[in-house]
Design an enzyme around this catalytic site. Structure first.
Site, mmCIF file in Angstrom:
data_model
loop_
_atom_site.group_PDB
_atom_site.id
_atom_site.type_symbol
_atom_site.label_atom_id
_atom_site.label_comp_id
_atom_site.label_asym_id
_atom_site.label_seq_id
_atom_site.Cartn_x
_atom_site.Cartn_y
_atom_site.Cartn_z
ATOM 1 N N ASP A 114 0.860 -1.227 0.207
ATOM 2 C CA ASP A 114 0.168 -0.127 0.052
ATOM 3 C C ASP A 114 0.896 1.173 0.060
ATOM 4 O O ASP A 114 1.452 1.517 1.036
ATOM 5 C CB ASP A 114 -0.768 0.024 1.115
ATOM 6 C CG ASP A 114 -2.261 0.622 0.930
ATOM 7 O OD1 ASP A 114 -2.196 1.321 -0.058
ATOM 8 O OD2 ASP A 114 -3.090 0.573 1.856
ATOM 9 N N ASP A 160 -9.432 4.720 -3.293
ATOM 10 C CA ASP A 160 -10.237 3.382 -2.499
ATOM 11 C C ASP A 160 -11.496 3.482 -3.268
ATOM 12 O O ASP A 160 -12.385 4.544 -3.101
ATOM 13 C CB ASP A 160 -10.020 3.333 -1.150
ATOM 14 C CG ASP A 160 -8.648 2.918 -0.610
ATOM 15 O OD1 ASP A 160 -7.893 2.754 -1.523
ATOM 16 O OD2 ASP A 160 -8.339 3.197 0.627
#
Length: 471
Positions: A175, A264
């Site tokens: 990430d 996201d």
């Protein structure tokens, strides 16, 4: 005439764009990571939206069981992906699952799993998942701390890669960009991501490598190379790309099997449209083993309508995107609509096509024949390895049903005008069209196929089989 001059300019422009596209495609394919992983887009389930920073041994075992009992495994959803929140934490933020002080590594330099969440460790969960015929994935970050504040992998990439291999991991997610200790601008972030790639390859274990380049989420990602009106210089430490070589499109295929370049996903129509639209023009960098990812799907979470979820799954299918579910599988067990949608074998066959080609966006609005009315309607077309084409037609009008057109050819051979780019493979005289969702043939069509009265914020997925061509 003005028309012919414009046509010549348009043709010349199109040729230049195609040459440029070929060059981009050539170098993307030449640089693609070749680790033997993910010959077709990965399919599975992620813990992130379901449990966020609170995964556990018990939850993962239960989800693994449900992947089998719901038929997901047999349909091809084989990856169970553990996201953030699994490492130990010494200090949690009050009334939160966010970690303020991660627990130190053990004496061998390995990340320590949370003993409350995972009393038997990660390897035990991995072994159980594998016993069900599934594969197991894990999460970390190219930072000292993950997005949730837990121990990250910056400076420990090789050791963590070996640890993951020792635990039997099959999929690793990094990430990127949600912490400011490692930047895209000074080479730190790319160096960390590269070390992890090399470390995973050095283990000898085949692991899918996924880079989430969709953070941070607190500022709009507008191209702003001169940093106009930025409130402070702190942002230079983030990974906002200000040059081509900083974009994931330029380095993603050489580093990873899949990557995300936008925010996201949330369980909202706007989020779906935003992330899908970021895939426009990205077809040049996708190939087998190297996939653009609009983020995990939210189908089954309950925040959108059935029509919107149909559009989501149809779009991911033609994009050749990874099919990663995020809903609570305990709920899906009794959700016939979601279960049948995501396990539809004809939809999955399109997504898993052996050519791995991403669909191209060929239209963004539709209209009546006299152009008196217009509305937003996306058309995406994907060539498939058997010579057929898949097309998703989306009615984005929030209130009205509309007819949506897919142009198959032109009325007169050689009279193509400017329409050739709207045809799946140049003009063909006729085609058999199949409704993929309902698994029924709709008949043979000449020149154009029209999906009648597509409901608001809903979609149609068809497979087009050319019967004869004019070229």
């Amino acid at each position: 005439s003005t028309q012919s001059t414009w046509g010549s300019i348009t043709t010349m422009s199109q040729r230049k764009m195609r040459i440029f596209a070929f060059i981009v495609f050539f170098f993307a394919c030449a640089a693609a990571l070749d680790n033997g992983a993910a010959p077709t887009p990965p399919m599975g389930w992620s813990s992130w939206l379901a449990v966020t920073l609170n995964p556990s041994d018990a939850v993962l075992r239960q989800m693994a069981d449900l992947m089998v009992s719901t038929g997901l495994r047999d349909a091809g959803y084989t990856y169970l992906l553990l996201d953030d929140g699994w490492p130990a934490c010494d200090v949690l933020k009050p009334n939160s699952s966010f970690c303020l002080k991660p627990s130190p590594r053990d004496q061998k330099g390995r990340i320590v799993p949370d003993k409350t969440k995972f009393p038997q460790g990660i390897a035990a969960v991995s072994e159980y998942v594998h016993s069900l015929g599934l594969k197991f994935g894990i999460y970390t970050a190219p930072h000292a701390q993950t997005c949730g504040g837990f121990m990250g992998s910056l400076g420990h990439e090789l050791a963590d890669a070996q640890t993951f291999a020792d635990w039997g991991i099959d999929f690793v997610k990094l990430d990127a960009g949600c912490q400011n200790d490692c930047s895209i601008h000074d080479g730190c972030l790319i160096a960390s991501l590269t070390r992890m790639r090399d470390g995973l390859n050095a283990t000898g274990r085949t692991m899918v490598y996924y880079i989430d380049d969709g953070n941070p989420t607190s500022f709009p990602k507008v191209y702003n190379p001169y940093r106009r009106s930025w409130p402070s210089t702190d942002l230079v430490r983030t990974h906002f790309a200000v040059a081509w070589n900083e974009t994931v499109m330029s380095w993603g295929p050489a580093l990873a099997n899949m990557w995300k370049l936008w925010f996201d996903r949330s369980d909202m129509w706007q989020s779906l449209m935003d992330n899908v639209h970021q895939q426009v023009g990205m077809q040049w960098v996708q190939s087998c083993g190297a996939y653009n990812n609009p983020d995990m799907m939210t189908v089954g979470r309950g925040g959108m309508t059935q029509g919107q979820y149909r559009a989501e799954v149809f779009l991911y299918a033609v994009l050749g995107a990874p099919l990663i579910l995020s809903c609570d599988l305990r709920v899906m067990l009794n959700d016939t609509f979601t279960r049948e949608l995501v396990t539809n074998p004809e939809i999955i066959a399109i997504n898993q096509d052996a050519d791995c080609v991403q669909a191209t966006s060929v239209g963004s609005f539709s209209s009546t024949d006299d152009n008196s009315q217009r509305w937003a309607a996306d058309v995406w077309v994907r060539p498939l390895s058997d010579g057929s084409f898949a097309a998703t037609l989306v009615n984005k009008d929030p209130t009205h049903a509309h007819d949506l057109e897919l142009r198959l050819g032109t009325p007169s051979p050689g009279d193509y005008g400017g329409d050739e780019d709207f045809m799946p493979a140049g003009p063909f005289a006729s085609a058999r069209v199949r409704d993929v969702y309902n698994r029924v043939d709709l008949g043979v069509f000449e020149t154009v196929f029209v999906a009648r009265a597509v409901p608001p914020m809903d979609a149609v997925l068809v497979r087009v089989f050319p019967l004869n061509t004019r070229l």
